[in-house]
Structure formats: C-alpha cells, structure tokens
Motif scaffolding. Structure first.
Motif, PDB file in Angstrom:
ATOM      1  N   SER A 213      72.606  -2.536  98.356  1.00 53.81           N
ATOM      2  CA  SER A 213      71.181  -2.773  98.581  1.00 53.81           C
ATOM      3  C   SER A 213      70.926  -4.049  99.363  1.00 53.81           C
ATOM      4  O   SER A 213      69.790  -4.514  99.410  1.00 53.81           O
ATOM      5  N   ASP A 262      65.795   0.558  99.577  1.00 58.34           N
ATOM      6  CA  ASP A 262      65.624   1.620 100.564  1.00 58.34           C
ATOM      7  C   ASP A 262      66.339   1.236 101.855  1.00 58.34           C
ATOM      8  O   ASP A 262      65.917   0.311 102.563  1.00 58.34           O
ATOM      9  N   ARG A 328      67.257  11.745 107.483  1.00 56.89           N
ATOM     10  CA  ARG A 328      67.038  10.625 106.554  1.00 56.89           C
ATOM     11  C   ARG A 328      68.246  10.379 105.656  1.00 56.89           C
ATOM     12  O   ARG A 328      68.409   9.299 105.098  1.00 56.89           O
ATOM     13  N   ARG A 332      70.736   6.963 103.349  1.00 51.87           N
ATOM     14  CA  ARG A 332      70.801   7.027 101.891  1.00 51.87           C
ATOM     15  C   ARG A 332      72.258   7.023 101.456  1.00 51.87           C
ATOM     16  O   ARG A 332      73.140   7.460 102.181  1.00 51.87           O
ATOM     17  N   SER A 333      72.487   6.520 100.253  1.00 52.14           N
ATOM     18  CA  SER A 333      73.842   6.539  99.695  1.00 52.14           C
ATOM     19  C   SER A 333      73.759   6.982  98.249  1.00 52.14           C
ATOM     20  O   SER A 333      72.743   6.800  97.577  1.00 52.14           O
ATOM     21  N   SER A 334      74.814   7.598  97.761  1.00 46.11           N
ATOM     22  CA  SER A 334      74.903   8.059  96.383  1.00 46.11           C
ATOM     23  C   SER A 334      76.210   7.554  95.788  1.00 46.11           C
ATOM     24  O   SER A 334      77.290   7.955  96.221  1.00 46.11           O
ATOM     25  N   LYS A 375      67.418  14.193  97.214  1.00 42.39           N
ATOM     26  CA  LYS A 375      67.664  12.760  97.001  1.00 42.39           C
ATOM     27  C   LYS A 375      66.947  11.874  98.011  1.00 42.39           C
ATOM     28  O   LYS A 375      67.049  10.645  97.916  1.00 42.39           O
ATOM     29  N   VAL A 376      66.253  12.454  98.983  1.00 39.46           N
ATOM     30  CA  VAL A 376      65.603  11.631 100.007  1.00 39.46           C
ATOM     31  C   VAL A 376      64.104  11.914 100.079  1.00 39.46           C
ATOM     32  O   VAL A 376      63.564  12.209 101.147  1.00 39.46           O
TER      33      VAL A 376
END
Length: 523
Positions: A213, A262, A328, A332-334, A375-376
């Motif tokens: 982050s 984000d 998008r 994003r990351s998981s 997730k987005v």
C-alpha cells in the motif's frame, strides 16, 4: 265650433271603444264556455277509454298469473316427486348396507372363534418351543464348558480373538472391493471422471508483482520537497485532497512516500507529482488541473490494458464495461499477487485443463479471466467478490456457464456445469504455488514438514516426501509389514488425516509406494 266638434267626436270615439270592449268580452265568455264544455267531453272520453284499457290489462295479467301458477305448481310437483325418488333410493342403499354389515358381523364372529382356536394351538406350541430352548441352552453351556477345558480359552477371549480376525479380514476385503469399484468407475464413468479427475497443472508460470500500500516517489534533491509542501503546507494539502492519497514527507533522503490502499489513486498521485516537478509550476490551481488530466489518462490506460489483455487471450465480444473492469485489475493485488496477472494465469490454466477434458476452451478462458472481477468495484460492496462478479457478468450478458463459474469458484453458489470446478481448481493452482503470493517461507516449509509427519505417524511407513509444492505426498512403506491391500487402505487413512488435521490450499494427492527387493551376490 271646431272645438265643440272635436269634443263631440272624442266622446263618440270613447263611447265606441267602451261598447266594442263590452262586446268583445261577452264574445270571449261565450267562447270560453264552449271550450270548457268540449274539454269536459274529451276528459270523459279519455277516462272511459282508460277504464276500458285497464279492464283489458287486468284480464290479461290475471290470465298470465294463472299460467305462471300452473307452471310453478307443475315444477313443485316434479321436485317433490324427485325428492321422494331420491329418498327411496337412499333408504334402499341404507338397507343394503345394513344387510352387508350383518353379513360381516356374522363372518367376524366366525373369525373370532377361529382366532381363539389358533391362539390355543399357538400357546401349546410356544410351551413346547420354550422347553426345547431350555434344553438347547443347557446343551450349549455344556459344550462351551467342554471347549474351554480343551482349548484353555474362556468364551469371551475366544469371541474377542474371532472378532479381531474377522474384522481384519473384512477390512482388507472391503478395501479391495472399494478399489475395484473405483477402477471400474474410472474406466466406465467418463462424465463422473471429468468432475473428479482435475490434476495439478504447472506448465504455465508468469512473473508475479508483489505490491503493497506504499509507493516511493524519487526526487532529485531535498529542495524539491519544500516546493511540493508549499507555503504553510498548502500544496501538499491540495494534492492530498485532489488525489485521496496520504503524502508522507520525512527525513528519507531524495524520496517521498505515497500511502493509500487503492493502487489507482497512488498511480494518479505519482504521475501527477512527476508532471508537477517536471513542469516546475506547483500551486493549488495547477495541482487540481494536473490531477484531473492524469486521472483521465489513467482511465484511458485502464481501457487500453483491458483491450490488450482480451486480444492476447483471444477473447471476443466482451462488454465494454467488463473490458474496463479487466483493465482495472492491473492496479489491484490480492495477497501480494497482481490481480490481472493472476487472472491471465487462471485463464491459461483453465483453457489447458478444458482442452485435456474435451470441454469448451474459449469459455474456460473467458471464465478464468473474469472470475475475480468482483474484487475491483468502484464503490465498496457488502457482497462477496464472487457473487458481485457473478451479478456483473449476468448483467452484461455473459454465458450462463461463465456466470456460474464466477459465482461458484469459492462455493458461494452451487456448481451447475463442468466449467465451474475447473475454474475453482485453476484459481487454487495459481494462488497456492510458492512465489505466487506473499507468504512467509517458514510457514510454507512448516506445512511441508507437517504433511510428511502425518504420513510418518502410521505404522509400516519408512519415509515420506512432500513434492510439487506440497500438492503431492509420496509415502514409502515396508513391504514386509504392509501388503498390497493394506497399502490402499493406508493411502486412504493418510488422506483422511491430512484433510481433518492440516490446513492446506487446493488438494493433496497421497501416493503409497510398496516395493519388494531381492538382492543376491554372485561370487
């Protein structure tokens, strides 16, 4: 003379008018009397005609009333006759039922007598059986006592030994029977095999970007920090308000930290800072203008990334909103795994598995790419990401099999097609292998050790090896202690222990290997 004549003429005229008026009045009175006389005569005629018509109508109505009365009387008589007929029929049925009941009662009396006679016979036979049973019990007790003296075993000890031997034999036979059933199912049940035979596929490996982050923005000198902060911090406040990112300016040399959960916001803030520093004009109005331009650029880049991704995977006809959502995913990351790279990998793995199983490869790729679109979201949602993604896919007209695969890949809904378990397994393969997601090395090594320890806890196991990143466990057993039948049971017992006691991603294949070696030396 003239005046007198005029007066006389006026008087005569007045007298003539009076006389004419009186004559007209008398004439009108005579006419009025005549009119009244005619009216009376007309009224009498009308009354007479009305009386005649009333008498005729009266007679007609009386005739109609008589006819109606006769009809009603006839209907009433018919109803009475019908009711009497029904009552007679009902009385007949009642008499018939009474007769049947009397007949059945007479039969019941006979049956009761027969039952009493049979009961008496049964009681006599029961007494005989009881006597025989007592004699048999005595004989068995004598034989058991004799056997105990001969074998030096008590009855309970002999029973326990017999039960243990029968249990071991039954267990071995049952396992052999189960194994034969499984082999027959694998040969004959192709559709069932498609559901259960999903093997680990590790042909495809992609680079994984580990994100967090915080982003670091490098600057040439600490002098730029002051310009970014601005007078009394107005520039940095304007930048934080425009981007929604916390900007941390500390003692770190030639670096500024951008903190936000984000990644899209962080990227907008990083690019905006780069443009502002390059341009040199840093003030609140300029900051808002640059941030807005950068945000539009990022949105265009998102769409471009989505289009490039679906072209690379050979996916066609995707709704523009879904293309934007796919783009998008890049930001994003998981669990430290880039979401777009993960989805591309799942799409490729699912396509390979679908090809091996003879299923639709294009649908598998499509479902693999879209399985994590939930997730987005642009706005926070209380729904699980699988259900949210399923709603979006259904909204934008995706194939029902793709919609179900998206919603069922975390068992949120029931699987209705063979594509759904493929996506679930492909997702587990992509996320669970080492290096895909951020994972502490010690915990990964400990998981492998726990797998090997679970196998070594069974009697007859000489060694155990966890391979393929913990997705397979190979167990070596001692051939002298473990037979072929017991090896099948041991494989099942180890898999049950792993399933009940350990935590692991995906599935673990347990392979028991029994080997007999005969070695001699020629001298």
């Amino acid at each position: 003379m003239d005046l007198t004549t005029i007066i006389i003429g006026a008087v005569c005229l007045i007298l003539g008018l009076v006389a004419g008026t009186l004559f007209a009045k008398s004439s009108l009175n005579s006419k009025a009397k005549f009119i009244v006389k005619d009216a009376k005569k007309s009224a009498e005629n009308i009354i007479e005609n009305a009386n005649v018509k009333a008498e005729a109508i009266k007679k007609e109505k009386e005739a109609q009333a008589k006819v109606k009365f006769l009809e009603l009387k006839s209907q009433h008589d018919e109803n009475i006759n019908s009711r009497e007929k029904k009552m007679q029929e009902a009385e007949k049925r009642i008499r018939d039922k009474e007769q049947k009941l009397n007949d059945e009662l007479s039969k019941t009396g006979k049956l009761e007598k027969d039952l009493e006679r049979q009961k008496a016979e049964y009681d006599k036979k029961h007494e005989i059986v009881q006597k025989k049973q007592q004699e048999l019990d005595v004989a068995i007790a004598q034989k058991v006592e004799m056997l105990e003296k001969i074998s030096n075993y008590s009855a309970e000890e002999a029973k326990a030994e017999l039960v243990e031997s029968m249990k071991a034999e039954a267990k071995t036979k049952a396992q052999a029977h189960v194994q034969s059933i499984m082999e027959e199912a694998q040969l004959n049940a192709k559709n069932e095999a498609r559901k259960i035979v999903i093997q680990t596929i590790q042909r495809i490996g992609t680079e994984q970007a580990v994100e967090n982050s915080v982003s670091v923005f490098n600057i040439e000198s600490d002098e730029v920090k002051g310009r970014i902060i601005g007078r009394e911090g107005r520039n940095i406040r304007a930048l934080e308000a425009a981007t929604g990112v916390e900007i941390i300016v500390d003692d770190t040399p030639e670096a500024i930290l951008l903190s936000c959960f984000d990644p899209v916001r962080r990227e907008v803030a990083r690019l905006s800072l780069h443009r502002l520093v390059t341009d040199g004009r840093i003030h609140p109005a300029r900051i808002e203008e640059v941030v807005e331009k950068t945000r539009k650029q990022i949105e265009e880049e998102i769409i471009e990334v989505g289009k490039r991704t679906i072209i690379d995977l050979g996916i066609h006809g995707l709704h523009p909103e879904l293309v934007k959502i796919v783009g998008r995913m890049k930001f994003r990351s998981s669990y430290g795994q880039n979401l777009l790279q993960h989805s591309r990998e799942v799409a490729n793995i699912a396509a390979t598995m679908a090809a091996e199983l003879g299923l639709n490869v294009k649908l598998a790729k499509r479902a693999g790419l879209l399985h994590d679109i939930g997730k987005v979201p642009e706005q926070e949602s209380e729904l699980p990401h699988a259900l949210l993604g399923m709603q979006w896919a259904e909204k934008f007209g995706e194939n029902p099999e793709v919609v179900n695969a998206i919603g069922a890949h975390h068992d949120e809904v029931e699987m209705t097609s063979l594509l759904s378990p493929i996506i679930q397994v492909a997702d587990a393969i992509s996320g669970a292998r080492p290096g895909a997601r951020r994972q502490v090395l010690e915990s990964y090594i400990q998981r492998l050790k726990d797998l090997e320890a679970a196998a070594l806890s069974f009697d007859g196991v000489s060694s155990a090896f966890a391979i393929q990143a913990g997705r397979e466990l190979r167990v070596m057993v001692e051939s002298a202690k473990v037979t072929d039948e017991v090896a099948h049971q041991l494989s099942y017992d180890i898999s049950e222990k792993i399933q009940n006691e350990l935590t692991y991603p995906g599935q673990v294949k347990v392979t028991v290997i029994r080997e007999t070696r005969a070695v001699n030396i020629a001298r």
